[in-house]
Every structure is written in C-alpha cells, then in structure tokens.
Scaffold this motif. Structure first.
Motif, PDB file in Angstrom:
ATOM      1  N   SER A  72       8.759   6.244   6.586  1.00  0.00           N
ATOM      2  CA  SER A  72      10.199   6.435   6.664  1.00  0.00           C
ATOM      3  C   SER A  72      10.931   5.184   6.224  1.00  0.00           C
ATOM      4  O   SER A  72      11.532   5.154   5.158  1.00  0.00           O
ATOM      5  CB  SER A  72      10.594   6.826   8.091  1.00  0.00           C
ATOM      6  OG  SER A  72      11.968   6.972   8.172  1.00  0.00           O
ATOM      7  N   CYS A  73      10.815   4.098   6.989  1.00  0.00           N
ATOM      8  CA  CYS A  73      11.691   2.948   6.746  1.00  0.00           C
ATOM      9  C   CYS A  73      11.240   2.080   5.574  1.00  0.00           C
ATOM     10  O   CYS A  73      12.011   1.334   5.033  1.00  0.00           O
ATOM     11  CB  CYS A  73      11.755   2.093   8.002  1.00  0.00           C
ATOM     12  SG  CYS A  73      10.225   1.198   8.333  1.00  0.00           S
ATOM     13  N   ARG A  74       9.992   2.099   5.211  1.00  0.00           N
ATOM     14  CA  ARG A  74       9.312   1.230   4.252  1.00  0.00           C
ATOM     15  C   ARG A  74       9.639  -0.268   4.450  1.00  0.00           C
ATOM     16  O   ARG A  74       9.602  -1.067   3.538  1.00  0.00           O
ATOM     17  CB  ARG A  74       9.511   1.692   2.799  1.00  0.00           C
ATOM     18  CG  ARG A  74      10.920   1.830   2.250  1.00  0.00           C
ATOM     19  CD  ARG A  74      11.319   0.594   1.428  1.00  0.00           C
ATOM     20  NE  ARG A  74      12.702   0.665   1.009  1.00  0.00           N
ATOM     21  CZ  ARG A  74      13.694   0.134   1.695  1.00  0.00           C
ATOM     22  NH1 ARG A  74      13.462  -0.511   2.823  1.00  0.00           N
ATOM     23  NH2 ARG A  74      14.937   0.234   1.260  1.00  0.00           N
TER      24      ARG A  74
ATOM     25  N   ILE B 289       9.550  -1.182  10.343  1.00  0.00           N
ATOM     26  CA  ILE B 289      10.364  -1.098  11.550  1.00  0.00           C
ATOM     27  C   ILE B 289      10.239   0.249  12.268  1.00  0.00           C
ATOM     28  O   ILE B 289      10.491   0.353  13.451  1.00  0.00           O
ATOM     29  CB  ILE B 289      11.839  -1.441  11.210  1.00  0.00           C
ATOM     30  CG1 ILE B 289      12.560  -2.000  12.430  1.00  0.00           C
ATOM     31  CG2 ILE B 289      12.596  -0.265  10.634  1.00  0.00           C
ATOM     32  CD1 ILE B 289      12.032  -3.320  12.893  1.00  0.00           C
ATOM     33  N   CYS B 290       9.809   1.301  11.536  1.00  0.00           N
ATOM     34  CA  CYS B 290       9.781   2.621  12.179  1.00  0.00           C
ATOM     35  C   CYS B 290       8.422   2.978  12.760  1.00  0.00           C
ATOM     36  O   CYS B 290       8.311   3.819  13.636  1.00  0.00           O
ATOM     37  CB  CYS B 290      10.214   3.706  11.192  1.00  0.00           C
ATOM     38  SG  CYS B 290       8.979   4.070   9.916  1.00  0.00           S
ATOM     39  N   GLY B 291       7.367   2.324  12.257  1.00  0.00           N
ATOM     40  CA  GLY B 291       6.030   2.582  12.791  1.00  0.00           C
ATOM     41  C   GLY B 291       5.361   3.841  12.263  1.00  0.00           C
ATOM     42  O   GLY B 291       4.293   4.203  12.730  1.00  0.00           O
ATOM     43  N   SER B 292       5.967   4.508  11.291  1.00  0.00           N
ATOM     44  CA  SER B 292       5.405   5.779  10.819  1.00  0.00           C
ATOM     45  C   SER B 292       4.125   5.622  10.008  1.00  0.00           C
ATOM     46  O   SER B 292       3.290   6.509   9.995  1.00  0.00           O
ATOM     47  CB  SER B 292       6.421   6.503   9.928  1.00  0.00           C
ATOM     48  OG  SER B 292       7.631   6.661  10.602  1.00  0.00           O
ATOM     49  N   CYS B 293       3.995   4.517   9.269  1.00  0.00           N
ATOM     50  CA  CYS B 293       2.977   4.440   8.233  1.00  0.00           C
ATOM     51  C   CYS B 293       1.698   3.738   8.674  1.00  0.00           C
ATOM     52  O   CYS B 293       0.920   3.294   7.845  1.00  0.00           O
ATOM     53  CB  CYS B 293       3.537   3.749   6.996  1.00  0.00           C
ATOM     54  SG  CYS B 293       3.884   2.008   7.290  1.00  0.00           S
TER      55      CYS B 293
ATOM     56  N   ASN C 130      -3.195  -1.032  10.224  1.00  0.00           N
ATOM     57  CA  ASN C 130      -2.068  -1.821   9.741  1.00  0.00           C
ATOM     58  C   ASN C 130      -0.972  -0.883   9.249  1.00  0.00           C
ATOM     59  O   ASN C 130      -1.195   0.321   9.116  1.00  0.00           O
ATOM     60  CB  ASN C 130      -2.504  -2.752   8.606  1.00  0.00           C
ATOM     61  CG  ASN C 130      -1.740  -4.054   8.624  1.00  0.00           C
ATOM     62  OD1 ASN C 130      -0.603  -4.110   9.103  1.00  0.00           O
ATOM     63  ND2 ASN C 130      -2.344  -5.099   8.094  1.00  0.00           N
ATOM     64  N   LEU C 131       0.202  -1.458   8.975  1.00  0.00           N
ATOM     65  CA  LEU C 131       1.290  -0.667   8.410  1.00  0.00           C
ATOM     66  C   LEU C 131       1.139  -0.684   6.891  1.00  0.00           C
ATOM     67  O   LEU C 131       1.042  -1.759   6.290  1.00  0.00           O
ATOM     68  CB  LEU C 131       2.635  -1.276   8.801  1.00  0.00           C
ATOM     69  CG  LEU C 131       2.895  -1.372  10.311  1.00  0.00           C
ATOM     70  CD1 LEU C 131       4.181  -2.163  10.571  1.00  0.00           C
ATOM     71  CD2 LEU C 131       2.978   0.001  10.938  1.00  0.00           C
ATOM     72  N   ALA C 132       1.134   0.497   6.271  1.00  0.00           N
ATOM     73  CA  ALA C 132       0.974   0.561   4.811  1.00  0.00           C
ATOM     74  C   ALA C 132       2.104  -0.193   4.120  1.00  0.00           C
ATOM     75  O   ALA C 132       1.896  -0.861   3.104  1.00  0.00           O
ATOM     76  CB  ALA C 132       0.930   2.015   4.348  1.00  0.00           C
ATOM     77  N   CYS C 133       3.313  -0.127   4.686  1.00  0.00           N
ATOM     78  CA  CYS C 133       4.468  -0.732   4.020  1.00  0.00           C
ATOM     79  C   CYS C 133       4.500  -2.247   4.160  1.00  0.00           C
ATOM     80  O   CYS C 133       5.285  -2.919   3.514  1.00  0.00           O
ATOM     81  CB  CYS C 133       5.769  -0.120   4.524  1.00  0.00           C
ATOM     82  SG  CYS C 133       6.164  -0.527   6.231  1.00  0.00           S
ATOM     83  N   GLU C 134       3.649  -2.802   5.044  1.00  0.00           N
ATOM     84  CA  GLU C 134       3.602  -4.264   5.199  1.00  0.00           C
ATOM     85  C   GLU C 134       2.291  -4.829   4.671  1.00  0.00           C
ATOM     86  O   GLU C 134       1.977  -5.989   4.927  1.00  0.00           O
ATOM     87  CB  GLU C 134       3.786  -4.653   6.672  1.00  0.00           C
ATOM     88  CG  GLU C 134       5.229  -4.541   7.141  1.00  0.00           C
ATOM     89  CD  GLU C 134       5.484  -5.302   8.430  1.00  0.00           C
ATOM     90  OE1 GLU C 134       4.540  -5.479   9.218  1.00  0.00           O
ATOM     91  OE2 GLU C 134       6.634  -5.710   8.644  1.00  0.00           O
TER      92      GLU C 134
ATOM     93  N   LEU D 222       0.841  -1.194   0.000  1.00  0.00           N
ATOM     94  CA  LEU D 222       0.000   0.000   0.000  1.00  0.00           C
ATOM     95  C   LEU D 222       0.881   1.251   0.000  1.00  0.00           C
ATOM     96  O   LEU D 222       0.541   2.254  -0.619  1.00  0.00           O
ATOM     97  CB  LEU D 222      -0.940  -0.004   1.209  1.00  0.00           C
ATOM     98  CG  LEU D 222      -1.819   1.234   1.317  1.00  0.00           C
ATOM     99  CD1 LEU D 222      -2.731   1.390   0.102  1.00  0.00           C
ATOM    100  CD2 LEU D 222      -2.658   1.196   2.591  1.00  0.00           C
ATOM    101  N   LEU D 223       2.024   1.172   0.684  1.00  0.00           N
ATOM    102  CA  LEU D 223       2.919   2.341   0.691  1.00  0.00           C
ATOM    103  C   LEU D 223       3.440   2.639  -0.717  1.00  0.00           C
ATOM    104  O   LEU D 223       3.481   3.799  -1.145  1.00  0.00           O
ATOM    105  CB  LEU D 223       4.088   2.137   1.670  1.00  0.00           C
ATOM    106  CG  LEU D 223       5.046   3.322   1.776  1.00  0.00           C
ATOM    107  CD1 LEU D 223       4.327   4.578   2.255  1.00  0.00           C
ATOM    108  CD2 LEU D 223       6.217   3.006   2.703  1.00  0.00           C
ATOM    109  N   ASP D 224       3.811   1.570  -1.462  1.00  0.00           N
ATOM    110  CA  ASP D 224       4.229   1.763  -2.861  1.00  0.00           C
ATOM    111  C   ASP D 224       3.127   2.466  -3.640  1.00  0.00           C
ATOM    112  O   ASP D 224       3.383   3.410  -4.408  1.00  0.00           O
ATOM    113  CB  ASP D 224       4.503   0.413  -3.555  1.00  0.00           C
ATOM    114  CG  ASP D 224       5.684  -0.322  -2.932  1.00  0.00           C
ATOM    115  OD1 ASP D 224       6.567   0.349  -2.373  1.00  0.00           O
ATOM    116  OD2 ASP D 224       5.707  -1.572  -3.009  1.00  0.00           O
TER     117      ASP D 224
HETATM  118  S1  FES Z   1       7.338   3.073   6.756  1.00  0.00           S
HETATM  119 FE1  FES Z   1       8.278   2.416   8.620  1.00  0.00          FE
HETATM  120  S2  FES Z   1       6.810   0.978   9.390  1.00  0.00           S
HETATM  121 FE2  FES Z   1       5.987   1.499   7.432  1.00  0.00          FE
END
Ligand code: FES
Ligand code: HEM
Ligand code: SF4
Lengths: 123, 237
Positions: free
Chosen positions: B55-57, B60-64, B73-77, B35-37
């Motif tokens: 941030s981390c995509r 691991i950073c929890g931003s998304c 949920n995390l967009a990057c996961e 989803l982040l992509d």
């Molecule tokens: S961008 Fe860091 S957890 Fe998704």
C-alpha cells in the motif's frame, strides 16, 4: 492451507534447542536415578548389584556428560532468568556467549577432576 | 544494472492440483530499485497473476512483509542490489496460512492484537481546555515501542506461535507494553488481562526470533520482560 514453520537459526535458536534437549535429558536422568535408588528397598544385595552395574568406566564417562548437561541447563537457565528480569535483553547474544563460556569452564574443570579420580582409582 | 533472478513461491487456491510451486522471473535491476518495485515490474510487464499486498511503498503500512532470502522484511524497504545475490528468493511470510502467492492470512495477528486492547484507555476526565499532555521525558519512554507498524514479521518467525495458533504473539505484547508505558494511559489492568494465560506471555521461550525478524529493529522480547515483571509485581504487590 500451508504454513511454513522454519526460520533462520542464530544464537537464540541454539540456546533454546539445547535447553530443551538438556531439560529432557535431565528428566530422563532423574527417572533413572529414582529407579536405581529404589533398589534400596530390595535389600543390600539388590542395591549392590545395580551399583556394580553402573560402576563401570562407560558409565563414569557418561557421568561426565551428565555434568555437562546439568551445567548447560543451569547456566543457560540463569541466562533466561536474567532476560526475564530485563537484564541484558538487548545484549542476549553476548549473554549467551558468557553462559557458554562459564558452562565450558565449569564442565572442563569438573571433567578434569572426575577423569583424574578415575585414573587414580584404577591405577 | 544487473540481471537478477527472482524465485517466487507461488500458490493459486483455484488450482489446488498444482499446489505450491516456485516460479522464476528475470529482471534488469538498477541501483535504488526496491523489491517492491521489482515485484510491481514483474506484475505489470511479465505476469499479471502474481499476487502480493502493498500500500504505502514507504515502510509505514506494514502490508508488504514477506520472507526474502529466508529473512522477514518489508519488500518496499529492501534494496534488491543491497541483498548482494544474483538470485532473490521470495516466499510468503512463514507461520501464517498462505491465501495466494505472497498473500497470507493475518487473522491470527488481528486476534492477538485485539486481545490486548490496543488503544489508549483512560478513566479520569480529560483536562477541560487541552489534550492530555506528556513531558518529553514521559514521551521518551515509548521510544522503541510506538514505531511498530504491525507488519507481523515477528510473530511469523516465532516457534511458540507455530506451536500454538492462539498464541497472542510478540507483536501484541509489544503493543500492550506501548500503552502500559504511556504516561497518559490508565488501563494497564485491561491491557494485561489477556496476557496472564496459557496462550499469553508465559509461552515465550526467549528464542529471540522476533528480535531477529523485526524490520524496524524493535525488541519485542524486551517488552515481554517488562510485562512479565509487571505481572509478577501485581501478583506479589
Ligand atoms: S508497502 Fe507499506 S510497508 Fe511496504
Ligand atoms: C539447575 C538449576 C536449573 C535451572 C536454573 C533451570 C532453569 C530453567 C528455565 C529458566 C527453564 C525455562 C526455559 C524456557 O522458558 O524455555 C527451564 C526449563 C526446563 N527445565 Fe530446568 N532448570 C534447572 C534444573 C532442572 C532440572 C533438575 C530438570 C529436570 C529434572 C529440569 C528440566 C527442565 C525441563 C524439562 C524444561 C522445559 C524445557 C523447555 O521448555 O524447553 N531443569 N529450566
Ligand atoms: S514489532 Fe516489528 S516485526 Fe513485529 S509487527 Fe511491529 S514492526 Fe513488525
């Protein structure tokens, strides 16, 4: 700033909402009960009068509902207590299923007894 | 490849008149696209005003963290095709004030975490020639606790938090227990101090939304049980 207060419902949501509703229901019943009993201070006639009012079949059926509310609150209350003690926290949905099963079994059994007494009293 | 419609909840603080609204974007999505992509594609190629944190995509950073088809949920996961819908609804995480589009204010999250002193507290001097050591068994005790990335999904979903903006929150309870369970930490009393409070542990109604919401499959309610037991033990013992 807007804040959305909503989340997908699941077993834990049902358990909590029902617990709150049953708790409030129990408070309502307790107040009603105290009010009814307080007629004792008005003498025999006053007490007999109110007991007669609440003696009808409609209130007998409501009593079966009350027993259901008490049993739900009790068994889910025990579920919450177990969770607070760290028992089956990771299997809380299963614990809810068990609490509901025990609740329905006890409610069904006492409901059956109450209905059969109602029938034998009228017939 | 599949054409996916993204229904994104939007809000621009500089355009109060418009308020909150839903905007749709179409994107051809292939297998492996997160989803982040997809959000990046939309931002870079379709609409540069779309705002979100990342941030981390790599989870691991929890931003998304955001609410995706009603679930935090995390967009990057999140694999877009894995959601199994041709329409994907994306909302800012619930429970927090919305700043802009998918960006929420995490002030309540920070306030909660600071209340539990989220760091190792020691009183004894360290061993002279080495780090404070831990046996594999002791290390195992913080499994399921140290993995928290403070994304805020759990506290976002919690009705006790919706009702009390000063509620310390499941994320902070999990963190407090992470240090209390750590054999090297000597500051249990300090971590527990803020928890025995009307904004603390006792406001948890075991609704389990935090467990449902955590993208790392952690169990804040279990940590809460352990903390409740610890507080009771200290009161009685
Ligand atoms: S961008 Fe860091 S957890 Fe998704
Ligand atoms: C039968 C034994 C009972 C047990 C095991 C029990 C257990 C519990 C527990 C564990 C809670 C906390 C729930 C939470 O944290 O959300 C609770 C809440 C409550 N109980 Fe009971 N209870 C019992 C009887 C009663 C009675 C007799 C009344 C009313 C007269 C009552 C009224 C309430 C109310 C109003 C709440 C608050 C509900 C909420 O916070 O959502 N309970 N009970
Ligand atoms: S416990 Fe899970 S949901 Fe809560 S902040 Fe940590 S990683 Fe996010």
């Amino acid at each position: 700033m807007r804040v959305i207060k909503r989340y997908r419902i699941h077993a834990g949501t049902f358990a909590w909402i029902l617990h709150r509703l049953s708790g409030l229901g129990l408070i309502f019943y307790l107040l009603l009960h105290i009010w009814v009993i307080s007629h004792l201070s008005g003498g025999e006639e006053s007490f007999d009068g109110i007991m007669h009012f609440f003696g009808g079949p409609l209130f007998k059926l409501a009593e079966i509902g009350l027993v259901g509310v008490i049993f739900y609150h009790m068994f889910n209350g025990l579920r919450i207590t177990l969770i607070d003690m760290g028992v089956m926290v990771e299997r809380q949905k299963m614990l809810f299923v068990i609490a509901v099963a025990v609740w329905l079994a006890c409610w069904g059994a006492s409901g059956a007894v109450m209905i059969s007494r109602m029938i034998s009293a009228t017939g | 490849m599949a054409m996916i419609t993204f229904r994104i909840n939007r809000y621009n603080p500089d355009d109060e008149r418009r308020g909150h609204y839903v905007q749709e974007y179409q994107l051809d999505v292939e297998k492996g696209t997160t989803l982040l992509d997809a959000l990046n594609e939309i931002k870079w190629k379709q609409d540069g005003t779309l705002t979100f944190r990342r941030s981390c995509r790599s989870g691991i950073c929890g931003s998304c963290a955001m609410t995706i088809n009603g679930v935090n949920n995390l967009a990057c996961e999140t694999q877009v095709l894995g959601l199994g819908n041709s329409t994907v609804t994306v909302e800012p995480m619930r429970g927090y004030p919305v700043i802009k589009d998918l960006v929420v204010s995490l002030d309540p999250l920070v306030r909660g975490i600071l209340a539990v002193k989220p760091y190792m507290i020691t009183h004894s001097p360290p061993p002279s020639d080495q780090e404070r050591l831990q046996s594999p068994e002791e290390r195992e005790k913080i499994d399921g606790l140290y993995e928290c990335i403070l994304c805020g999904s759990c506290t976002s979903s919690c009705p006790s938090f919706w009702a009390d903006k000063e509620y310390i929150g499941p994320h902070a309870f999990l963190k407090a227990y992470r240090f209390i369970a750590d054999s090297r930490d000597e500051g249990s009393r300090e971590h527990l101090e803020a928890l025995d409070d009307r904004h603390g542990l006792w406001r948890c109604h075991t609704i389990f939304n935090c467990v449902e919401a955590c993208p790392k499959d952690l169990n804040p309610t279990k940590a809460i049980s352990e903390l409740k037991k610890e507080l009771v033990r200290r009161k009685l013992g």
